[in-house]
Design an enzyme around this catalytic site. Structure first.
Site, PDB file in Angstrom:
ATOM      1  N   GLN A   1       5.745 -16.041  -1.039  1.00 29.04           N
ATOM      2  CA  GLN A   1       5.097 -15.524   0.110  1.00 29.04           C
ATOM      3  C   GLN A   1       3.403 -15.651  -0.228  1.00 29.04           C
ATOM      4  O   GLN A   1       2.734 -15.629   0.504  1.00 29.04           O
ATOM      5  CB  GLN A   1       5.120 -14.046   0.193  1.00 29.04           C
ATOM      6  N   ASN A   2       3.366 -16.250  -1.539  1.00 28.28           N
ATOM      7  CA  ASN A   2       2.038 -16.299  -2.055  1.00 28.28           C
ATOM      8  C   ASN A   2       1.263 -17.670  -1.462  1.00 28.28           C
ATOM      9  O   ASN A   2       2.103 -18.835  -1.418  1.00 28.28           O
ATOM     10  CB  ASN A   2       1.949 -16.293  -3.515  1.00 28.28           C
TER      11      ASN A   2
ATOM     12  N   ASP B   1      -1.419 -18.621  -3.160  1.00 29.47           N
ATOM     13  CA  ASP B   1      -2.048 -19.503  -4.373  1.00 29.47           C
ATOM     14  C   ASP B   1      -1.317 -20.590  -4.721  1.00 29.47           C
ATOM     15  O   ASP B   1      -0.014 -20.797  -4.191  1.00 29.47           O
ATOM     16  CB  ASP B   1      -2.323 -18.325  -5.422  1.00 29.47           C
TER      17      ASP B   1
ATOM     18  N   HIS C   1       4.196 -18.496   3.760  1.00 30.36           N
ATOM     19  CA  HIS C   1       3.020 -17.777   4.271  1.00 30.36           C
ATOM     20  C   HIS C   1       1.834 -19.001   4.369  1.00 30.36           C
ATOM     21  O   HIS C   1       0.735 -18.554   4.583  1.00 30.36           O
ATOM     22  CB  HIS C   1       2.704 -16.699   3.811  1.00 30.36           C
TER      23      HIS C   1
ATOM     24  N   CYS D   1      -5.594 -28.047  11.357  1.00 31.81           N
ATOM     25  CA  CYS D   1      -6.316 -28.212  12.286  1.00 31.81           C
ATOM     26  C   CYS D   1      -5.901 -27.637  13.519  1.00 31.81           C
ATOM     27  O   CYS D   1      -4.686 -28.148  13.949  1.00 31.81           O
ATOM     28  CB  CYS D   1      -6.500 -30.093  12.382  1.00 31.81           C
TER      29      CYS D   1
ATOM     30  N   CYS E   1     -11.701 -32.575  11.048  1.00 31.33           N
ATOM     31  CA  CYS E   1     -10.391 -32.962  10.473  1.00 31.33           C
ATOM     32  C   CYS E   1     -10.302 -34.381  10.055  1.00 31.33           C
ATOM     33  O   CYS E   1     -10.536 -35.225  10.792  1.00 31.33           O
ATOM     34  CB  CYS E   1      -9.160 -32.606  11.849  1.00 31.33           C
TER      35      CYS E   1
ATOM     36  N   THR F   1       7.259  -8.365  -5.316  1.00 38.12           N
ATOM     37  CA  THR F   1       6.883  -8.275  -3.876  1.00 38.12           C
ATOM     38  C   THR F   1       7.221  -6.757  -3.501  1.00 38.12           C
ATOM     39  O   THR F   1       8.397  -6.155  -4.030  1.00 38.12           O
ATOM     40  CB  THR F   1       7.425  -9.189  -2.770  1.00 38.12           C
ATOM     41  N   SER F   2       6.617  -6.203  -2.526  1.00 37.23           N
ATOM     42  CA  SER F   2       6.592  -4.700  -2.060  1.00 37.23           C
ATOM     43  C   SER F   2       7.705  -4.670  -1.151  1.00 37.23           C
ATOM     44  O   SER F   2       8.269  -3.518  -0.876  1.00 37.23           O
ATOM     45  CB  SER F   2       5.360  -4.092  -1.454  1.00 37.23           C
TER      46      SER F   2
ATOM     47  N   ALA G   1       5.814  -8.899 -14.538  1.00 38.48           N
ATOM     48  CA  ALA G   1       6.500 -10.137 -14.574  1.00 38.48           C
ATOM     49  C   ALA G   1       6.390 -10.928 -15.648  1.00 38.48           C
ATOM     50  O   ALA G   1       7.278 -11.606 -16.046  1.00 38.48           O
ATOM     51  CB  ALA G   1       5.857 -10.618 -13.020  1.00 38.48           C
TER      52      ALA G   1
HETATM   53  N1  APR Z   1       4.493  -7.661 -12.302  1.00 38.16           N
HETATM   54  C1  APR Z   1       5.423  -7.404 -11.460  1.00 38.16           C
HETATM   55  N2  APR Z   1       5.267  -6.798 -10.132  1.00 38.16           N
HETATM   56  C2  APR Z   1       3.940  -6.666 -10.055  1.00 38.16           C
HETATM   57  C3  APR Z   1       3.008  -6.755 -10.780  1.00 38.16           C
HETATM   58  C4  APR Z   1       3.150  -7.268 -11.869  1.00 38.16           C
HETATM   59  N3  APR Z   1       1.989  -7.530 -12.890  1.00 38.16           N
HETATM   60  N4  APR Z   1       1.982  -6.258 -10.101  1.00 38.16           N
HETATM   61  C5  APR Z   1       1.981  -5.561  -9.032  1.00 38.16           C
HETATM   62  N5  APR Z   1       3.572  -5.725  -8.807  1.00 38.16           N
HETATM   63  C6  APR Z   1       4.178  -5.311  -7.509  1.00 38.16           C
HETATM   64  C7  APR Z   1       3.813  -4.315  -6.972  1.00 38.16           C
HETATM   65  O1  APR Z   1       4.528  -3.020  -7.458  1.00 38.16           O
HETATM   66  C8  APR Z   1       4.294  -4.665  -5.412  1.00 38.16           C
HETATM   67  O2  APR Z   1       5.690  -4.175  -5.264  1.00 38.16           O
HETATM   68  O3  APR Z   1       4.083  -6.563  -6.733  1.00 38.16           O
HETATM   69  C9  APR Z   1       4.219  -6.065  -5.603  1.00 38.16           C
HETATM   70  C10 APR Z   1       2.881  -6.572  -4.527  1.00 38.16           C
HETATM   71  O4  APR Z   1       3.128  -6.147  -3.350  1.00 38.16           O
HETATM   72  P1  APR Z   1       2.147  -6.430  -2.180  1.00 38.16           P
HETATM   73  O5  APR Z   1       0.883  -5.972  -2.876  1.00 38.16           O
HETATM   74  O6  APR Z   1       2.831  -5.912  -0.944  1.00 38.16           O
HETATM   75  O7  APR Z   1       2.351  -8.002  -2.088  1.00 38.16           O
HETATM   76  P2  APR Z   1       3.650  -8.776  -1.251  1.00 38.16           P
HETATM   77  O8  APR Z   1       4.644  -8.224  -1.344  1.00 38.16           O
HETATM   78  O9  APR Z   1       3.459 -10.161  -1.734  1.00 38.16           O
HETATM   79  O10 APR Z   1       2.944  -8.821   0.276  1.00 38.16           O
HETATM   80  C11 APR Z   1       3.671  -9.626   1.089  1.00 38.16           C
HETATM   81  O11 APR Z   1       2.332  -9.263   2.820  1.00 38.16           O
HETATM   82  O12 APR Z   1      -0.029  -9.183   3.297  1.00 38.16           O
HETATM   83  C12 APR Z   1       1.193  -9.865   3.660  1.00 38.16           C
HETATM   84  O13 APR Z   1       1.151 -12.112   3.894  1.00 38.16           O
HETATM   85  C13 APR Z   1       0.783 -11.227   2.842  1.00 38.16           C
HETATM   86  O14 APR Z   1       2.455 -12.232   1.623  1.00 38.16           O
HETATM   87  C14 APR Z   1       1.795 -11.144   1.590  1.00 38.16           C
HETATM   88  C15 APR Z   1       3.113 -10.279   2.290  1.00 38.16           C
END
Ligand code: APR
Length: 230
Positions: A87-88, A90, A105, A113, A132, A173-174, A216
Site C-alpha cells: 500500500q506504500n 515509497d 496505491h 499525466c 509530460c 498496516t492498520s 517489523a
Molecule cells: N513495525 C510494525 N508495525 C508498525 C510499526 C513498526 N515499526 N510502526 C507502526 N506500525 C503499525 C501501526 O501499528 C499501524 O497498525 O503500522 C500500521 C500503520 O497503519 P497506518 O498508519 O494506517 O498505515 P497503513 O495501514 O499503511 O494505511 C493504509 O491508508 O491513508 C491511506 O493510502 C494510505 O496506504 C495508506 C492506507
C-alpha cells in the site's frame, strides 16, 4: 507454496517515514480529504503537489530497513509463487531488491499525466510545472498516487494471487482502508493460512489465524528465516 504479502506504512516506519494514523503521523496536521482526493487536487493543486513534493524529498533521505531487506531476500530465494502487494508509495521495497512487487496505491517516484494517462518515473518537484514526456502537455502531471475514491492499481492481479495463496502475511498496516483491509478474508476464503506482523493489533486482527506483535525490523527477518528453513 504460494505466498502473498501485504505491506503498509508500518514496514517503513523504522526507516524514518511517518505512518498515516499515528498521533504524530502524516495525517496529524492534514485532513485526508484536504490532500488525498481528486477534489483537493482540483481545488488546491499547489497544496497537494507541495505535500507530495515534500514526501518525495523526504524519501531520498531515508534507507530501507531490515524488514525490507528480509522480504527482498525471501523474494530472491522463494521457489514458489510470491507477490508483495504494498500500500506504500515509497520505493524502499525496490531499493532493498524486491522484484515480485506491486504498488496498489501508486508510487511517489512516478508521475501520471492527466492529459494522456502516461505514467513515468519522476523524482523532482512538481510544483514548478513540467511537461509530460509522452504527450508534451504542460502542467498536467500529477503524483501517480491513488487518491481516496479512485480505483487501486492491479486489483485483478491481486485477487488472482489471493485466490491461489497458501499463505497470506500482512505487515505494518492498520487494516483501516479497503480494499486492502479485506484481503485477509479473501485469502482465508481461498484456504490460505493468515499471519499478521504488526506493532499492535490492527482493526482486522481477529481475521488472522496468527498475529505477532512487535517492530517489523525484528519480526520480519525472524519470520523470513523461519519460512526459508521450513
Ligand atoms: N513495525 C510494525 N508495525 C508498525 C510499526 C513498526 N515499526 N510502526 C507502526 N506500525 C503499525 C501501526 O501499528 C499501524 O497498525 O503500522 C500500521 C500503520 O497503519 P497506518 O498508519 O494506517 O498505515 P497503513 O495501514 O499503511 O494505511 C493504509 O491508508 O491513508 C491511506 O493510502 C494510505 O496506504 C495508506 C492506507
Amino acid at each position: 507454496m504460494n505466498i502473498v504479502i501485504l505491506t503498509g506504512a508500518g514496514i517503513s516506519a523504522e526507516s524514518g517515514l511517518e505512518t498515516f494514523r499515528a498521533s504524530d503521523g502524516l495525517w496529524s496536521n492534514h485532513a485526508i480529504e484536504d490532500i488525498c482526493t481528486p477534489e483537493a487536487l482540483a481545488r488546491n493543486r499547489a497544496l497537494v503537489l507541495d505535500f507530495y513534493d515534500q514526501r518525495r524529498a523526504a524519501l531520498r533521505r531515508v534507507e530501507p530497513n531490515p524488514a525490507h531487506a528480509a522480504l527482498a531476500r525471501l523474494d530472491r530465494a522463494w521457489p514458489g509463487e510470491l507477490l508483495i502487494v504494498t500500500q506504500n508509495v515509497d520505493d524502499l521495497h525496490e531499493r532493498a531488491g524486491a522484484r515480485r512487487l506491486l504498488h496498489m496505491h501508486g508510487e511517489l517516484m512516478s508521475a501520471l499525466c492527466e492529459a494522456c494517462g502516461a505514467q513515468a518515473p519522476y523524482g523532482g518537484a512538481m510544483l514548478d510545472g513540467t511537461e509530460c514526456g509522452a504527450c508534451g502537455v504542460q502542467d498536467m502531471l500529477r503524483p501517480d498516487i491513488v487518491f481516496f475514491g479512485e480505483m487501486p492499481y492491479a486489483m485483478d492481479r491481486i485477487e488472482q494471487a489471493l485466490g491461489g495463496a497458501d499463505l497470506f502475511v500482512s505487515i505494518g498496516t492498520s487494516g483501516a482502508v479497503y480494499p486492502a483491509a479485506g484481503f485477509v478474508q479473501g485469502a482465508r476464503h481461498a484456504g490460505a493460512h493468515t499471519l499478521e506482523l504488526n506493532l499492535e493489533p490492527s482493526a482486522g486482527s481477529y481475521h488472522f489465524h496468527e498475529s505477532r506483535m512487535g517492530p517489523a525490523s525484528m519480526l520480519v527477518p525472524a519470520w523470513v528465516e523461519e519460512i526459508l528453513a521450513s
